[in-house]
Design an enzyme around this catalytic site. Sequence first.
Site, mmCIF file in Angstrom:
data_model
loop_
_atom_site.group_PDB
_atom_site.id
_atom_site.type_symbol
_atom_site.label_atom_id
_atom_site.label_comp_id
_atom_site.label_asym_id
_atom_site.label_seq_id
_atom_site.Cartn_x
_atom_site.Cartn_y
_atom_site.Cartn_z
ATOM 1 N N LYS A 80 103.738 62.676 29.513
ATOM 2 C CA LYS A 80 102.359 61.930 29.316
ATOM 3 C C LYS A 80 101.374 62.785 29.796
ATOM 4 O O LYS A 80 101.286 63.558 30.924
ATOM 5 C CB LYS A 80 102.333 60.587 30.019
ATOM 6 C CG LYS A 80 101.126 59.635 29.938
ATOM 7 C CD LYS A 80 101.356 58.344 30.503
ATOM 8 C CE LYS A 80 100.437 57.428 30.397
ATOM 9 N NZ LYS A 80 100.428 55.910 31.319
ATOM 10 N N SER A 155 99.596 52.338 28.329
ATOM 11 C CA SER A 155 98.828 53.365 27.972
ATOM 12 C C SER A 155 99.529 54.438 27.439
ATOM 13 O O SER A 155 99.166 55.376 26.869
ATOM 14 C CB SER A 155 97.935 53.830 29.193
ATOM 15 O OG SER A 155 98.960 54.284 30.274
ATOM 16 N N SER A 179 102.433 50.265 31.947
ATOM 17 C CA SER A 179 102.252 51.327 30.918
ATOM 18 C C SER A 179 103.295 52.115 30.585
ATOM 19 O O SER A 179 103.391 52.926 29.853
ATOM 20 C CB SER A 179 101.162 52.315 31.337
ATOM 21 O OG SER A 179 99.935 51.760 31.315
#
Length: 497
Positions: A80, A155, A179
């Site tokens: 990420k 996210s 997330s």
Amino acid sequence: MTDLIKLSAAETAAKIASGELTATAVTEAHLARIDAIDEKVHAFLHVNREGALAQAHEVDEQRERGEQLGPLAGVPIALKDLFTTEGVPTTAGSKILEGWIPQYDSTVTRRLKAAGVVILGKTNMDEFAMGSSTENSAWGPTGNPWDLTRIPGGSGGGSSAALSSYQSMLAMGSDTGGSIRQPAAVTGTVGVKPTYGGVSRYGMVAFSSSLDQGGPCARTVLDAALLHEIVAGHDPLDSTSIDAPVPPVVEAARHGSVAGMRVGVVKQFRGEGYQDGVLQRFDEAVALLKELGAEVVELDCPSFDLALAAYYLISPAECSSNLARFDAMRYGLRVGDDGTHSAEEVTALTRAAGFGAEVKRRIMLGTYALSSGYYDAYYGSAQKVRTLISRDWERSFQQVDVIVSPTTPTTAFPIGERVDDPVAMYLADLCTIPVSLAGVAAMSLPCGLAPEDRLPVGLQIVAPSMQDHRLYKVGAALEAAFVERWGHPLLEEAPSL
């Protein structure tokens, strides 16, 4: 699609260690997959082709020298885009960090490199991890590989999409209010939020410091456990890092069982707003737990009804403080620096251009909640609710070993459907936020497809702090039972890209 990229991470590492596969061949296969389909999926923001191949060559050379390889050496991973990586762009999905090249590795990145895990690149995300759909990225949305017109969660939707489209075998995410778990649920993958403090936050771009927690994303429970064991553990560079041994997650994942366990079901995790198909699959999972020898106990946690409101005061307050560092003076985007504006004006112009709408919304909410005259009424009250939520978890875990719930109230919704309705967007985290506020451990595990739309449904498993191994013990038992019942892993039903 080659069969190689559909192997599990554990299988791949074993084949590399034995010489049946090379890390270079595995890396090249995944880079080819990215080249072939990521234009449609948009899981990656940056692919570090040269760096990944160099890491893979090093693993192959280590094996040729007869050196002992780690349990995931040579296996590719996607990060990420908020884990700093030396020499590789890190944007946190924000225009304000465009062009920033970190000069250091996060602790997670450093531990992955030391273990020989091959870093393919950085994945798309909601800006500064603020969102539930990956639509808030400055670089555009990511599609869900099950249906590219739908969201992959947020996210960390880029990480979950990279896994479910076979562009990477492993991924790292971060979980502030869900997330990691929410993207895992809507893409049919496994996502784990470790106990708060279990994985170092050093070098992880901050959103809400009392909530942010890095964690593993994978396609199987064992793969998640192997990754968890590598990245977890005390870090003196992180003052919130827990100075205690890592729970025995890999052993638990290899010996899954729920026989004799007490499993809690919280009545607040169902009702209005929950999709019928999600509740149907959840009820079937609870029935399966009983078949496997668990005792199911109903629980009442009234404070959970207040969790969403408390979270959306606490996390914006902390983000308004954390994001103050982006002032255009030291790194990242700079607007208006033409000699005609003061430093204050340059900062204001840069923030106006660099931050997206959702980030600005949360900064304003948080600043207001922390302002003189409102602190006690809003932020202070939210922290009191947080204490009540933690007490409800503590009381519940005195009665049961783990607690289960749906991970999300619905399956993946269409891209654009909730962009103009922040409250509807926030409701996607209804089941995950109480976990985050208390800092306990949780996993999302695929438990089937909703009959209405044939999209994945996630089962959330929650364990007490520092009892992360319970997640893997229960998750592995359920995963094996689901695969036996379905005749194949759930991802085999995903449409091919």
